[in-house]
Design a protein around this motif. Structure first.
Motif, PDB file in Angstrom:
ATOM      1  N   ARG A  55       0.824  -1.216   0.000  1.00 57.85           N
ATOM      2  CA  ARG A  55       0.000   0.000   0.000  1.00 57.85           C
ATOM      3  C   ARG A  55       0.856   1.263   0.000  1.00 57.85           C
ATOM      4  N   SER A  56       2.096   1.155   0.478  1.00 61.91           N
ATOM      5  CA  SER A  56       2.963   2.329   0.534  1.00 61.91           C
ATOM      6  C   SER A  56       3.694   2.579  -0.785  1.00 61.91           C
ATOM      7  N   LYS A  57       3.611   1.646  -1.707  1.00 60.93           N
ATOM      8  CA  LYS A  57       4.309   1.797  -2.995  1.00 60.93           C
ATOM      9  C   LYS A  57       3.506   2.684  -3.945  1.00 60.93           C
ATOM     10  N   ASP A  58       4.219   3.324  -4.864  1.00 54.20           N
ATOM     11  CA  ASP A  58       3.587   4.128  -5.901  1.00 54.20           C
ATOM     12  C   ASP A  58       2.851   3.189  -6.855  1.00 54.20           C
ATOM     13  N   GLN A  59       1.527   3.284  -6.901  1.00 50.38           N
ATOM     14  CA  GLN A  59       0.707   2.346  -7.669  1.00 50.38           C
ATOM     15  C   GLN A  59       1.023   2.352  -9.160  1.00 50.38           C
ATOM     16  N   GLU A  60       1.426   3.473  -9.700  1.00 43.89           N
ATOM     17  CA  GLU A  60       1.668   3.547 -11.132  1.00 43.89           C
ATOM     18  C   GLU A  60       2.905   2.769 -11.556  1.00 43.89           C
ATOM     19  N   SER A  61       3.825   2.531 -10.626  1.00 47.62           N
ATOM     20  CA  SER A  61       5.055   1.828 -10.983  1.00 47.62           C
ATOM     21  C   SER A  61       4.986   0.335 -10.650  1.00 47.62           C
ATOM     22  N   LEU A  62       3.819  -0.149 -10.232  1.00 45.63           N
ATOM     23  CA  LEU A  62       3.705  -1.537  -9.796  1.00 45.63           C
ATOM     24  C   LEU A  62       3.411  -2.487 -10.956  1.00 45.63           C
ATOM     25  N   ASP A  63       4.123  -3.583 -10.988  1.00 46.33           N
ATOM     26  CA  ASP A  63       3.879  -4.669 -11.929  1.00 46.33           C
ATOM     27  C   ASP A  63       3.373  -5.847 -11.094  1.00 46.33           C
ATOM     28  N   ILE A  64       2.081  -6.099 -11.150  1.00 46.56           N
ATOM     29  CA  ILE A  64       1.453  -7.093 -10.286  1.00 46.56           C
ATOM     30  C   ILE A  64       2.050  -8.478 -10.500  1.00 46.56           C
ATOM     31  N   LYS A  65       2.306  -8.839 -11.735  1.00 43.45           N
ATOM     32  CA  LYS A  65       2.885 -10.152 -12.029  1.00 43.45           C
ATOM     33  C   LYS A  65       4.271 -10.287 -11.392  1.00 43.45           C
ATOM     34  N   GLU A  66       5.069  -9.249 -11.500  1.00 45.09           N
ATOM     35  CA  GLU A  66       6.420  -9.259 -10.918  1.00 45.09           C
ATOM     36  C   GLU A  66       6.353  -9.296  -9.388  1.00 45.09           C
ATOM     37  N   LEU A  67       5.439  -8.514  -8.802  1.00 43.86           N
ATOM     38  CA  LEU A  67       5.277  -8.525  -7.345  1.00 43.86           C
ATOM     39  C   LEU A  67       4.837  -9.902  -6.856  1.00 43.86           C
ATOM     40  N   SER A  68       3.990 -10.554  -7.620  1.00 44.87           N
ATOM     41  CA  SER A  68       3.520 -11.893  -7.282  1.00 44.87           C
ATOM     42  C   SER A  68       4.692 -12.868  -7.223  1.00 44.87           C
ATOM     43  N   LYS A  69       5.577 -12.805  -8.195  1.00 44.47           N
ATOM     44  CA  LYS A  69       6.768 -13.666  -8.209  1.00 44.47           C
ATOM     45  C   LYS A  69       7.703 -13.321  -7.047  1.00 44.47           C
ATOM     46  N   GLN A  70       7.894 -12.034  -6.825  1.00 48.64           N
ATOM     47  CA  GLN A  70       8.826 -11.583  -5.795  1.00 48.64           C
ATOM     48  C   GLN A  70       8.381 -12.013  -4.397  1.00 48.64           C
ATOM     49  N   TYR A  71       7.095 -11.853  -4.091  1.00 45.39           N
ATOM     50  CA  TYR A  71       6.612 -12.084  -2.736  1.00 45.39           C
ATOM     51  C   TYR A  71       5.951 -13.444  -2.523  1.00 45.39           C
ATOM     52  N   GLY A  72       5.644 -14.171  -3.606  1.00 47.13           N
ATOM     53  CA  GLY A  72       5.070 -15.501  -3.462  1.00 47.13           C
ATOM     54  C   GLY A  72       3.589 -15.519  -3.137  1.00 47.13           C
ATOM     55  N   PHE A  73       2.899 -14.451  -3.475  1.00 47.13           N
ATOM     56  CA  PHE A  73       1.447 -14.388  -3.295  1.00 47.13           C
ATOM     57  C   PHE A  73       0.807 -14.289  -4.673  1.00 47.13           C
ATOM     58  N   SER A  74      -0.464 -14.656  -4.765  1.00 44.86           N
ATOM     59  CA  SER A  74      -1.136 -14.672  -6.061  1.00 44.86           C
ATOM     60  C   SER A  74      -1.299 -13.256  -6.619  1.00 44.86           C
ATOM     61  N   PRO A  75      -1.291 -13.132  -7.948  1.00 45.40           N
ATOM     62  CA  PRO A  75      -1.539 -11.817  -8.562  1.00 45.40           C
ATOM     63  C   PRO A  75      -2.886 -11.235  -8.117  1.00 45.40           C
ATOM     64  N   ARG A  76      -3.866 -12.099  -7.956  1.00 45.03           N
ATOM     65  CA  ARG A  76      -5.195 -11.632  -7.526  1.00 45.03           C
ATOM     66  C   ARG A  76      -5.109 -10.977  -6.140  1.00 45.03           C
ATOM     67  N   TRP A  77      -4.418 -11.632  -5.207  1.00 35.59           N
ATOM     68  CA  TRP A  77      -4.296 -11.080  -3.858  1.00 35.59           C
ATOM     69  C   TRP A  77      -3.528  -9.762  -3.889  1.00 35.59           C
ATOM     70  N   ILE A  78      -2.439  -9.711  -4.653  1.00 29.75           N
ATOM     71  CA  ILE A  78      -1.640  -8.480  -4.777  1.00 29.75           C
ATOM     72  C   ILE A  78      -2.527  -7.356  -5.315  1.00 29.75           C
ATOM     73  N   ARG A  79      -3.284  -7.635  -6.370  1.00 29.59           N
ATOM     74  CA  ARG A  79      -4.164  -6.643  -6.974  1.00 29.59           C
ATOM     75  C   ARG A  79      -5.201  -6.147  -5.957  1.00 29.59           C
ATOM     76  N   GLN A  80      -5.777  -7.073  -5.194  1.00 26.74           N
ATOM     77  CA  GLN A  80      -6.774  -6.693  -4.195  1.00 26.74           C
ATOM     78  C   GLN A  80      -6.169  -5.784  -3.124  1.00 26.74           C
ATOM     79  N   ILE A  81      -4.957  -6.063  -2.713  1.00 28.77           N
ATOM     80  CA  ILE A  81      -4.296  -5.231  -1.704  1.00 28.77           C
ATOM     81  C   ILE A  81      -4.057  -3.832  -2.260  1.00 28.77           C
ATOM     82  N   ILE A  82      -3.535  -3.781  -3.468  1.00 30.80           N
ATOM     83  CA  ILE A  82      -3.220  -2.485  -4.073  1.00 30.80           C
ATOM     84  C   ILE A  82      -4.492  -1.656  -4.248  1.00 30.80           C
TER      85      ILE A  82
END
Length: 96
Positions: A55-82
């Motif tokens: 939530r503290s990250k700049d939303q425009e620079s976020l790549d959900i697929k990359e964040l999913s790989k980095q943190y080990g959570f589903s893209p859907r969950w990452i998207r919902q958090i953002i």
């Protein structure tokens, strides 16, 4: 620590630690945690702490697929958090 360690006589758990982190770090782990049963979670990151980070990250620079790989959570969950959807769902469940 100055101990002379006989690798061949080590408990299999300590042999595995030695092989992973080396003699010195194995001894540090032994001194810190001996006698303690450790259970390590499947995930490296804690869900609630990660929510704050995302939530503290700049939303425009976020790549959900990359964040999913980095943190080990589903893209859907990452998207919902953002998008702020997960906490709202928790609040909704708690109020019903």
């Amino acid at each position: 620590m100055g101990q002379n360690i006989d690798y061949k006589a080590l408990h299999p758990s300590y042999k595995a630690l030695w092989d992973l982190v080396g003699e010195e770090n194995m001894l540090k782990i032994y001194e810190e945690f001996r006698g303690t049963q450790l259970q390590l979670p499947m995930r490296l990151y804690e869900r609630n702490a990660l929510e704050s980070v995302l939530r503290s990250k700049d939303q425009e620079s976020l790549d959900i697929k990359e964040l999913s790989k980095q943190y080990g959570f589903s893209p859907r969950w990452i998207r919902q958090i953002i998008m702020g959807e997960v906490s709202d769902q928790k609040d909704h469940k708690m109020n019903n």
